[in-house]
Design a protein around this motif. Structure first.
Motif, PDB file in Angstrom:
ATOM      1  N   GLU A 206       0.874  -1.219   0.090  1.00 15.15           N
ATOM      2  CA  GLU A 206      -0.094  -0.177  -0.053  1.00 15.15           C
ATOM      3  C   GLU A 206       0.825   1.241  -0.015  1.00 15.15           C
ATOM      4  N   VAL A 207       0.452   2.273  -1.176  1.00 15.76           N
ATOM      5  CA  VAL A 207       1.220   3.470  -0.964  1.00 15.76           C
ATOM      6  C   VAL A 207       0.514   4.256   0.050  1.00 15.76           C
ATOM      7  N   HIS A 208       1.427   5.015   1.074  1.00 16.44           N
ATOM      8  CA  HIS A 208       0.740   5.730   1.997  1.00 16.44           C
ATOM      9  C   HIS A 208       1.144   7.284   1.797  1.00 16.44           C
TER      10      HIS A 208
ATOM     11  N   LEU B  65      -2.082   7.653 -10.716  1.00 17.33           N
ATOM     12  CA  LEU B  65      -2.881   7.147  -9.408  1.00 17.33           C
ATOM     13  C   LEU B  65      -4.315   6.612 -10.213  1.00 17.33           C
ATOM     14  N   ALA B  66      -4.405   5.120  -9.651  1.00 18.07           N
ATOM     15  CA  ALA B  66      -5.546   4.356 -10.313  1.00 18.07           C
ATOM     16  C   ALA B  66      -6.368   3.563  -9.029  1.00 18.07           C
ATOM     17  N   GLY B  67      -6.167   4.155  -7.928  1.00 17.60           N
ATOM     18  CA  GLY B  67      -6.898   3.728  -6.757  1.00 17.60           C
ATOM     19  C   GLY B  67      -8.189   3.588  -6.642  1.00 17.60           C
ATOM     20  N   ASN B  68      -8.849   4.505  -7.518  1.00 18.84           N
ATOM     21  CA  ASN B  68     -10.269   4.651  -7.542  1.00 18.84           C
ATOM     22  C   ASN B  68     -11.012   4.741  -6.302  1.00 18.84           C
ATOM     23  N   GLY B  69     -12.021   4.046  -5.870  1.00 18.78           N
ATOM     24  CA  GLY B  69     -12.764   4.254  -4.556  1.00 18.78           C
ATOM     25  C   GLY B  69     -11.833   3.715  -3.326  1.00 18.78           C
ATOM     26  N   TYR B  70     -10.994   3.306  -3.670  1.00 18.65           N
ATOM     27  CA  TYR B  70     -10.017   2.625  -2.367  1.00 18.65           C
ATOM     28  C   TYR B  70      -9.092   3.498  -1.918  1.00 18.65           C
ATOM     29  N   LEU B  71      -9.003   4.612  -2.922  1.00 19.62           N
ATOM     30  CA  LEU B  71      -8.035   5.859  -2.638  1.00 19.62           C
ATOM     31  C   LEU B  71      -8.377   7.222  -1.972  1.00 19.62           C
TER      32      LEU B  71
ATOM     33  N   ASN C 106     -19.875   1.855  -1.612  1.00 16.00           N
ATOM     34  CA  ASN C 106     -19.929   0.323  -1.433  1.00 16.00           C
ATOM     35  C   ASN C 106     -21.062  -0.129  -2.339  1.00 16.00           C
ATOM     36  N   SER C 107     -20.905  -1.251  -3.170  1.00 18.43           N
ATOM     37  CA  SER C 107     -21.912  -2.008  -3.695  1.00 18.43           C
ATOM     38  C   SER C 107     -21.775  -3.401  -3.461  1.00 18.43           C
ATOM     39  N   PHE C 108     -22.869  -4.290  -3.464  1.00 18.97           N
ATOM     40  CA  PHE C 108     -22.957  -5.666  -2.883  1.00 18.97           C
ATOM     41  C   PHE C 108     -23.467  -6.628  -3.846  1.00 18.97           C
TER      42      PHE C 108
ATOM     43  N   ASN D 263     -31.096  -2.005  -9.322  1.00 14.89           N
ATOM     44  CA  ASN D 263     -31.013  -3.637  -9.082  1.00 14.89           C
ATOM     45  C   ASN D 263     -30.107  -3.902 -10.267  1.00 14.89           C
ATOM     46  N   TYR D 264     -28.994  -4.928 -10.177  1.00 18.60           N
ATOM     47  CA  TYR D 264     -28.389  -5.156 -11.585  1.00 18.60           C
ATOM     48  C   TYR D 264     -28.181  -6.732 -11.195  1.00 18.60           C
ATOM     49  N   PHE D 265     -28.402  -7.680 -12.427  1.00 13.09           N
ATOM     50  CA  PHE D 265     -28.408  -9.133 -12.008  1.00 13.09           C
ATOM     51  C   PHE D 265     -28.139  -9.730 -13.524  1.00 13.09           C
TER      52      PHE D 265
ATOM     53  N   GLY E  39     -19.013  -7.656  -1.093  1.00 14.23           N
ATOM     54  CA  GLY E  39     -19.166  -6.154  -1.392  1.00 14.23           C
ATOM     55  C   GLY E  39     -17.755  -5.646  -2.077  1.00 14.23           C
ATOM     56  N   GLY E  40     -17.821  -4.676  -2.414  1.00 11.50           N
ATOM     57  CA  GLY E  40     -16.687  -3.819  -3.205  1.00 11.50           C
ATOM     58  C   GLY E  40     -16.969  -2.354  -3.158  1.00 11.50           C
ATOM     59  N   THR E  41     -15.767  -1.658  -3.465  1.00 12.50           N
ATOM     60  CA  THR E  41     -15.856  -0.268  -3.646  1.00 12.50           C
ATOM     61  C   THR E  41     -15.658   0.231  -4.717  1.00 12.50           C
ATOM     62  N   LEU E  42     -16.537   1.231  -5.184  1.00 17.33           N
ATOM     63  CA  LEU E  42     -16.354   1.874  -6.495  1.00 17.33           C
ATOM     64  C   LEU E  42     -16.256   3.495  -6.249  1.00 17.33           C
ATOM     65  N   GLY E  43     -15.694   3.923  -7.157  1.00 15.39           N
ATOM     66  CA  GLY E  43     -15.880   5.543  -7.217  1.00 15.39           C
ATOM     67  C   GLY E  43     -16.848   6.239  -7.870  1.00 15.39           C
TER      68      GLY E  43
ATOM     69  N   GLY F  49     -13.302   7.258 -10.431  1.00 11.07           N
ATOM     70  CA  GLY F  49     -14.863   7.877 -10.423  1.00 11.07           C
ATOM     71  C   GLY F  49     -15.593   7.417 -11.652  1.00 11.07           C
ATOM     72  N   TYR F  50     -15.421   6.168 -12.179  1.00 16.08           N
ATOM     73  CA  TYR F  50     -16.231   5.824 -13.296  1.00 16.08           C
ATOM     74  C   TYR F  50     -17.774   5.529 -12.843  1.00 16.08           C
ATOM     75  N   SER F  51     -17.990   5.894 -11.733  1.00 15.86           N
ATOM     76  CA  SER F  51     -19.647   5.831 -11.287  1.00 15.86           C
ATOM     77  C   SER F  51     -20.260   4.456 -11.923  1.00 15.86           C
ATOM     78  N   GLY F  52     -19.627   3.272 -11.618  1.00 12.40           N
ATOM     79  CA  GLY F  52     -20.373   2.181 -12.045  1.00 12.40           C
ATOM     80  C   GLY F  52     -19.889   1.494 -13.499  1.00 12.40           C
ATOM     81  N   HIS F  53     -19.189   2.160 -14.010  1.00 19.27           N
ATOM     82  CA  HIS F  53     -18.843   1.993 -15.583  1.00 19.27           C
ATOM     83  C   HIS F  53     -17.278   1.603 -15.819  1.00 19.27           C
ATOM     84  N   GLY F  54     -16.793   1.427 -14.731  1.00 19.86           N
ATOM     85  CA  GLY F  54     -15.257   1.486 -14.666  1.00 19.86           C
ATOM     86  C   GLY F  54     -14.747   0.031 -15.328  1.00 19.86           C
ATOM     87  N   VAL F  55     -15.367  -0.932 -15.499  1.00 21.21           N
ATOM     88  CA  VAL F  55     -14.809  -2.371 -16.137  1.00 21.21           C
ATOM     89  C   VAL F  55     -14.191  -1.926 -17.490  1.00 21.21           C
ATOM     90  N   ALA F  56     -14.995  -1.295 -18.450  1.00 20.85           N
ATOM     91  CA  ALA F  56     -14.511  -0.799 -19.701  1.00 20.85           C
ATOM     92  C   ALA F  56     -13.752   0.480 -19.465  1.00 20.85           C
TER      93      ALA F  56
HETATM   94  C1  FAD Z   1     -20.233  -4.619  -6.348  1.00 19.00           C
HETATM   95  C2  FAD Z   1     -19.591  -3.823  -7.592  1.00 19.00           C
HETATM   96  C3  FAD Z   1     -20.371  -4.211  -8.715  1.00 19.00           C
HETATM   97  C4  FAD Z   1     -19.891  -3.477  -9.995  1.00 19.00           C
HETATM   98  N1  FAD Z   1     -20.468  -3.630 -11.214  1.00 19.00           N
HETATM   99  C5  FAD Z   1     -19.961  -2.970 -12.276  1.00 19.00           C
HETATM  100  C6  FAD Z   1     -20.579  -3.175 -13.455  1.00 19.00           C
HETATM  101  O1  FAD Z   1     -21.532  -4.035 -13.703  1.00 19.00           O
HETATM  102  N2  FAD Z   1     -20.180  -2.444 -14.637  1.00 19.00           N
HETATM  103  C7  FAD Z   1     -18.961  -1.532 -14.581  1.00 19.00           C
HETATM  104  O2  FAD Z   1     -18.364  -1.096 -15.483  1.00 19.00           O
HETATM  105  N3  FAD Z   1     -18.360  -1.525 -13.183  1.00 19.00           N
HETATM  106  C8  FAD Z   1     -18.877  -2.020 -12.064  1.00 19.00           C
HETATM  107  N4  FAD Z   1     -18.123  -1.893 -10.887  1.00 19.00           N
HETATM  108  C9  FAD Z   1     -17.211  -0.767 -10.787  1.00 19.00           C
HETATM  109  C10 FAD Z   1     -15.874  -1.373 -11.340  1.00 19.00           C
HETATM  110  O3  FAD Z   1     -15.581  -2.327 -10.389  1.00 19.00           O
HETATM  111  C11 FAD Z   1     -15.028  -0.119 -11.042  1.00 19.00           C
HETATM  112  O4  FAD Z   1     -15.392   0.994 -11.916  1.00 19.00           O
HETATM  113  C12 FAD Z   1     -13.545  -0.720 -11.843  1.00 19.00           C
HETATM  114  O5  FAD Z   1     -13.386  -1.647 -11.124  1.00 19.00           O
HETATM  115  C13 FAD Z   1     -12.711   0.370 -11.580  1.00 19.00           C
HETATM  116  O6  FAD Z   1     -11.242  -0.089 -11.873  1.00 19.00           O
HETATM  117  P1  FAD Z   1     -10.057   0.758 -11.444  1.00 19.00           P
HETATM  118  O7  FAD Z   1      -8.754  -0.206 -11.904  1.00 19.00           O
HETATM  119  O8  FAD Z   1      -9.727   2.163 -11.817  1.00 19.00           O
HETATM  120  O9  FAD Z   1     -10.004   0.418  -9.772  1.00 19.00           O
HETATM  121  P2  FAD Z   1     -10.164  -0.736  -8.984  1.00 19.00           P
HETATM  122  O10 FAD Z   1     -10.750  -1.994  -9.600  1.00 19.00           O
HETATM  123  O11 FAD Z   1     -11.081  -0.473  -7.741  1.00 19.00           O
HETATM  124  O12 FAD Z   1      -8.685  -1.181  -8.522  1.00 19.00           O
HETATM  125  C14 FAD Z   1      -7.987  -0.157  -7.744  1.00 19.00           C
HETATM  126  C15 FAD Z   1      -6.923  -0.687  -7.129  1.00 19.00           C
HETATM  127  O13 FAD Z   1      -5.985   0.068  -6.510  1.00 19.00           O
HETATM  128  C16 FAD Z   1      -5.350  -0.387  -5.249  1.00 19.00           C
HETATM  129  N5  FAD Z   1      -5.090   0.713  -4.214  1.00 19.00           N
HETATM  130  C17 FAD Z   1      -5.772   1.531  -3.877  1.00 19.00           C
HETATM  131  N6  FAD Z   1      -5.262   2.352  -3.063  1.00 19.00           N
HETATM  132  C18 FAD Z   1      -3.988   2.131  -2.987  1.00 19.00           C
HETATM  133  C19 FAD Z   1      -2.728   2.462  -2.609  1.00 19.00           C
HETATM  134  N7  FAD Z   1      -2.718   3.487  -1.722  1.00 19.00           N
HETATM  135  N8  FAD Z   1      -1.611   1.745  -2.525  1.00 19.00           N
HETATM  136  C20 FAD Z   1      -1.482   0.732  -3.575  1.00 19.00           C
HETATM  137  N9  FAD Z   1      -2.636   0.075  -3.964  1.00 19.00           N
HETATM  138  C21 FAD Z   1      -3.925   0.871  -3.846  1.00 19.00           C
HETATM  139  C22 FAD Z   1      -6.611  -1.311  -4.790  1.00 19.00           C
HETATM  140  O14 FAD Z   1      -6.213  -2.336  -4.028  1.00 19.00           O
HETATM  141  C23 FAD Z   1      -7.117  -1.944  -6.038  1.00 19.00           C
HETATM  142  O15 FAD Z   1      -6.651  -3.082  -6.413  1.00 19.00           O
HETATM  143  C24 FAD Z   1     -18.755  -2.543  -9.688  1.00 19.00           C
HETATM  144  C25 FAD Z   1     -18.163  -2.435  -8.532  1.00 19.00           C
HETATM  145  C26 FAD Z   1     -18.646  -2.935  -7.570  1.00 19.00           C
HETATM  146  C27 FAD Z   1     -18.039  -2.825  -6.273  1.00 19.00           C
END
Ligand code: FAD
Length: 337
Positions: free
Chosen positions: A119-121, A145-151, A166-168, A197-199, A248-252, A273-280
């Motif tokens: 973890e980068v602090h 910086l690509a930590g998204n909701g975890y950052l 957080n979404s579940f 709802n998504y399924f 669950g997981g954390t998105l931005g 901050g892809y707001s639920g569309h970050g996979v692509a």
């Molecule tokens: C339950 C759920 C359902 C979702 N459904 C969809 C969907 O249907 N379609 C869609 O497009 N998106 C969906 N998303 C959102 C999608 O998962 C995210 O938008 C996507 O994962 C963002 O990718 P990312 O690589 O930017 O960030 P993440 O995948 O969140 O990756 C960030 C990484 O950074 C790391 N990190 C954070 N801070 C630090 C630090 N300080 N030091 C080192 N590492 C760090 C984390 O550990 C993590 O591995 C969903 C998310 C959740 C939680």
């Protein structure tokens, strides 16, 4: 935004989808499957979606989306809840963990080195920037910086605009023959509820059902109980179904629900901050951040130009404020207004 900027963003979003499909050719286990239907609850919502389908054709020449009437929708998604649906065959579903592992495999094969659990602090700006973990200090000519909701707390400028949410998700027991009573086709579904709802069905015939967003830190103990109720509200035929897994997981998220892309310092770029569309979209953001690092910032600037204001309330009060708004809108969902 004006036509030109809207068009530029549209093409970037389509490129994100195309890149994902191309990558999935190399990651076949992610099983990209075309088809996403957006379920509407009322005739008014259906009219809104129909207007959107028209706009997509008119403005962007996009012909993959069309409306399904009540009968067709109920044949696709066997729920009495939906009035109709917007079916988009240009969108789809994947197995996201297999996709992430496949990307890691391809990155390593191309020479990247991945350090997990480091973890980068702290990041000290400068040239080079100093990136500190608990065990190491790394001199970096460029930082992405690509930590998204975890950052949340590493960079204040980013934290102000990207809110962790957080979404579940829950996975039912394998449904076997009952799966055919739930979904008529292997497509992904989301709906027009504010508390969305998504399924979809999994490869082994479970219903993967997601929703119930929360701005609170930490995950509740009762994910499965709440999700079982939400499943029964959409599919009464699954009342009492056994939930085998819930997580669950954390998105931005951002205020305009568009990505927050910015240059934090001359040699530090950030996207999230892809707001639920970050996979692509995260893949596309990665690509344009790499272009910016290589000195070609044109497409990066197109994304960075999107106006993403900071959340009101600062980092301390924005979560309670949003939780309040969420309660209000979920009450409207329940009352059907
Ligand atoms: C339950 C759920 C359902 C979702 N459904 C969809 C969907 O249907 N379609 C869609 O497009 N998106 C969906 N998303 C959102 C999608 O998962 C995210 O938008 C996507 O994962 C963002 O990718 P990312 O690589 O930017 O960030 P993440 O995948 O969140 O990756 C960030 C990484 O950074 C790391 N990190 C954070 N801070 C630090 C630090 N300080 N030091 C080192 N590492 C760090 C984390 O550990 C993590 O591995 C969903 C998310 C959740 C939680």
């Amino acid at each position: 935004m004006g036509r030109d900027r809207a068009n530029a963003l549209w093409h970037l979003a389509e490129e994100a989808k195309a890149d994902l499909r191309d990558l999935c050719v190399h990651i076949p286990e992610a099983r990209y499957t075309a088809g996403l239907v957006h379920g509407t609850m009322t005739a008014k919502e259906a009219a809104h979606d129909a207007a959107e389908v028209d706009l997509l054709v008119r403005e962007y020449g996009y012909t993959d989306a069309r409306m399904c009437d009540t009968d067709e929708m109920r044949a696709l998604v066997k729920s009495p809840r939906y009035h109709s649906g917007l079916l988009d065959m240009g969108a789809g579903q994947i197995h996201p963990l297999r996709y992430a592992l496949g990307l890691a495999r391809m990155a390593e094969a191309a020479g990247a080195r991945i350090y997990e659990r480091s973890e980068v602090h702290q990041i000290t700006k400068g040239d080079p920037a100093i990136v500190a973990t608990h065990k190491a200090r790394i001199k970096a000519r460029h930082v992405i910086l690509a930590g998204n909701g975890y950052l949340p707390n590493l960079e204040r400028k980013v934290a102000a605009r990207v809110m962790p949410l957080n979404s579940f998700i829950s996975a039912t027991e394998p449904l076997g023959a009952r799966a055919a009573d739930v979904m008529g086709q292997d497509i992904a579904v989301n709906d027009s509820q504010f508390v969305v709802n998504y399924f979809r069905l999994s490869e082994d015939g479970r219903l993967l059902f997601g929703g119930r967003p929360s701005y609170r830190m930490g995950f509740p103990q009762d994910i499965a109980t709440v999700m079982r109720e939400r499943i029964a509200a959409v599919f009464p035929q699954l009342k009492g179904v056994k939930i085998d897994y819930a997580w669950g997981g954390t998105l931005g998220v951002t205020i305009p629900r568009l990505p927050a892309v910015e240059r934090v310092a001359p040699n530090i770029v950030s996207a999230g901050g892809y707001s639920g569309h970050g996979v692509a979209l995260s893949g596309l953001a990665g690509k344009v951040m790499a272009e910016a690092v290589a000195g070609q910032a044109g497409r990066f600037d197109t994304l960075a130009d999107i106006n993403v204001p900071p959340f009101p309330g600062g980092t301390a009060f924005r979560a309670p404020l949003l939780a309040l708004a969420m309660t209000w809108y979920s009450m409207r969902d329940r009352l059907g207004v």
